[in-house]
Motif scaffolding. Sequence first.
Motif, short mmCIF file in Angstrom:
data_model
loop_
_atom_site.label_atom_id
_atom_site.label_comp_id
_atom_site.label_asym_id
_atom_site.label_seq_id
_atom_site.Cartn_x
_atom_site.Cartn_y
_atom_site.Cartn_z
N ARG A 1 0.83 -1.21 0.00
CA ARG A 1 0.00 0.00 0.00
C ARG A 1 0.87 1.26 0.00
O ARG A 1 0.52 2.26 -0.64
CB ARG A 1 -0.94 -0.02 1.21
N HIS B 1 -0.30 7.75 8.41
CA HIS B 1 -1.14 7.52 7.23
C HIS B 1 -2.58 7.99 7.47
O HIS B 1 -3.19 8.60 6.58
CB HIS B 1 -1.11 6.05 6.82
N GLU B 2 -3.11 7.71 8.66
CA GLU B 2 -4.49 8.15 8.94
C GLU B 2 -4.60 9.67 8.87
O GLU B 2 -5.57 10.20 8.33
CB GLU B 2 -4.95 7.63 10.31
N ARG C 1 -2.77 11.67 7.11
CA ARG C 1 -2.69 12.08 5.71
C ARG C 1 -4.04 11.86 5.03
O ARG C 1 -4.51 12.70 4.27
CB ARG C 1 -1.61 11.28 4.98
N GLN C 2 -4.66 10.69 5.33
CA GLN C 2 -5.97 10.40 4.73
C GLN C 2 -7.00 11.45 5.15
O GLN C 2 -7.86 11.84 4.37
CB GLN C 2 -6.46 9.03 5.21
N GLN C 3 -6.88 11.89 6.41
CA GLN C 3 -7.83 12.90 6.93
C GLN C 3 -7.47 14.31 6.49
O GLN C 3 -8.10 15.27 6.90
CB GLN C 3 -7.85 12.84 8.46
N LYS C 4 -6.40 14.41 5.68
CA LYS C 4 -5.91 15.70 5.16
C LYS C 4 -5.56 16.69 6.28
O LYS C 4 -5.72 17.91 6.16
CB LYS C 4 -6.93 16.33 4.20
N ASN D 1 0.92 4.10 -2.77
CA ASN D 1 0.69 5.47 -2.35
C ASN D 1 1.77 6.43 -2.87
O ASN D 1 1.51 7.61 -3.11
CB ASN D 1 0.61 5.50 -0.82
#
Length: 329
Positions: A65, A297-298, A300-303, A69
């Motif tokens: 992943r 990573h979380e 980054r996903q949540q911006k 990414n």
Amino acid sequence: MANKRRIKIIGTGFYVPDQILTNADLEKMVDTTDEWIVSRSGIRERRIASAEQATSDLCLEAARRALKNSHLSVKDIDLILVSNNTPDTLFPATACWVQQGLQADHVPAFDVVAGCTGFLYGMIVAESLILSGTARRVLLIGGETLSKITNWKDRNTCVLFGDGAGAAILEESKDDSGMLSFYWKADGSLANLLLMPAGGTRNPASLQTVAENLHYLHMKGNEVFKHAVKRMGEAAEEALKRAGLTKDDIDIFIPHQANIRIIDAVGERLKIPKEKVFVNIDRYGNVSVACIPIAIHELRQQKKIKPGTIIVLDAFGAGFTWASVVYRW
Ligand code: UT7
């Protein structure tokens, strides 16, 4: 500071197993309650690897992943580092099992073992290897299957841990983003407070070691707790000083997720407002070396991470080991 060479993260990914073990499930296994677990640790549920899944399987998925990414293929990596405390086998290194899975036979691979601090130790090792020119692009993974070394009859420990893996790809930064500073330390005189007592050469596996439950994780929880709060505070303060920054410069604080009370106590000591402190222990429990890469990573996903965001990473674990990294995204 302006011309200092540094490394940066160019891709992240994580994997947690599908199976969720809730506090209600644990109430049926040992003498505990959801109320005790939530109030004493902050944990509500954790992920558990299947019987077929070893640590390298989780690491492999997280690595795939992270490669995706960062829009890279295995060919673009020239070193694999895996931090873990639950290796597939005592030897070879879990990194070699991961390398086999990735079919990355062009690269060296080894483990960085440093308790729950392993991912930060791994970043520090990677920095040296990249800046010295030994490696150009490092795949760093933190993965654990702690459920495999948990005594599911011991309520003192079995409610705390979970399984998961997180990965990051690192290379030299071409701008002023990346790892600004670090602080790392260890104190082996306290090794007996958190360990797996048997299965190594000090206490080789025997019928007796199995009968005495010595192949499980053993921990003097309240002793570990006190040291964790003190050392994580010290590490973050020292790393900030080395970066020439202060606590007020922190945008996001990512502490090791061992206990919400440790997280709160460290946050209070450093006077970091609660909204800046990352917490996901409620969903995954303590996944040791995987906590920090999963958190990155979380976020980054949540911006929540933008160019320029100052992040302080902070961890403590068996050894004892502790470390902090100051990072500008
Ligand atoms: O990742 C590496 C670093 N690891 C850590 O940082 C973990 C650090 N330690 C901790 O997070 C906490 O010490 C624990 C969560 C492990 C324990 O919390 P505590 O507040 O230190 O509790 P304790 O061990 O002092 O135990 C308090 C009581 C005991 O009962 P008595 O002797 O007072 O009657 C325990 O037997 O809580 C009891 N207890 C439980 N009760 C219900 C312990 N575990 C449980 C349980 N459910 N699961």
